[in-house]
Design an enzyme around this catalytic site. Structure first.
Site, PDB file in Angstrom:
ATOM      1  NE  ARG A  40      32.539  58.334  -4.611  1.00 23.46           N
ATOM      2  CZ  ARG A  40      31.701  58.850  -3.742  1.00 23.46           C
ATOM      3  NH1 ARG A  40      31.993  58.859  -2.450  1.00 23.46           N
ATOM      4  NH2 ARG A  40      30.568  59.378  -4.144  1.00 23.46           N
TER       5      ARG A  40
ATOM      6  CD  GLU B 103      24.116  65.107  -1.099  1.00 23.79           C
ATOM      7  OE1 GLU B 103      25.193  65.324  -1.700  1.00 23.79           O
ATOM      8  OE2 GLU B 103      24.072  64.947   0.131  1.00 23.79           O
TER       9      GLU B 103
ATOM     10  CB  ALA C 110      24.900  60.446  -5.605  1.00 26.05           C
TER      11      ALA C 110
ATOM     12  CD  GLU D 174      30.520  38.342   5.878  1.00 24.60           C
ATOM     13  OE1 GLU D 174      30.830  38.994   4.852  1.00 24.60           O
ATOM     14  OE2 GLU D 174      31.303  37.562   6.449  1.00 24.60           O
TER      15      GLU D 174
END
Length: 183
Positions: A64, A92, A76, A38
């Site tokens: 998050r 960024e 980031a 995967e």
């Protein structure tokens, strides 16, 4: 020398989103057996280690969802198609923090999780910072935080700084500080 490579027999994309693509590969193992892999395909990203004139690391506090918690990170972001990583680093930094850098110095690039993803992350050191106004993406909610090296090390110990890119940046900053180099 032992043969370690896996030969792809079949590859199928099972999901394609805005940030990642998930594919399932059937592979032939070095011993001739077959297995499934995967794989998360990612366009790559940049991260920025920016230290202010007051000798503080510029961070963002951000929720998050995969972790179900808020953490502290260096700025980031994902590379856009065909975008030069250094251009992304300038963009960024300003979007997330409001800081502009006179110069970006490439520090190193690395794979974030090579066991299942191909994300390649470029770390830059921002120099010559000037403060402006941050303008995060419409779906991005961040809080600007500036911490000393000691405070960053404490936040790592407390688990508030827990992502690899930020831990690496703090340890690099500590190493540079111990060696008498700026940033």
């Amino acid at each position: 020398m032992i043969r370690l490579e896996e030969k792809t027999i079949k590859s199928e994309t099972i999901f394609e989103g805005r940030v990642v693509r998930l594919q399932i590969d059937q592979v032939e193992l070095p011993n001739g057996e077959t297995s499934t892999r995967e794989i998360v395909k990612h366009p790559g990203a940049v991260s920025v280690m920016a230290v202010t004139n007051e000798n503080k690391l510029v961070l963002v506090r951000q929720f998050r969802k995969p972790l179900e918690k808020t953490i502290l990170e260096i700025p980031a972001g994902k590379l856009e198609s065909g975008e030069d990583p250094i251009d992304c680093a300038f963009r960024e930094l300003e979007e997330e923090t409001g800081y502009r850098a006179a110069e970006m110095q490439h520090v190193y690039s690395f794979y974030t999780s090579p066991g299942f993803a191909d994300e390649y992350l470029h770390l830059y050191l921002a120099k010559g910072l000037t403060k402006g106004k941050n303008q995060p993406d419409q779906d991005e909610f961040v809080e600007l935080v500036e911490l000393t090296l000691e405070e960053c090390l404490d936040k790592i110990a407390e688990g508030d700084i827990c992502d690899a890119k930020t831990v690496a940046a703090v340890l690099l900053w500590q190493n540079r500080t111990l060696r008498g180099r700026s940033g």
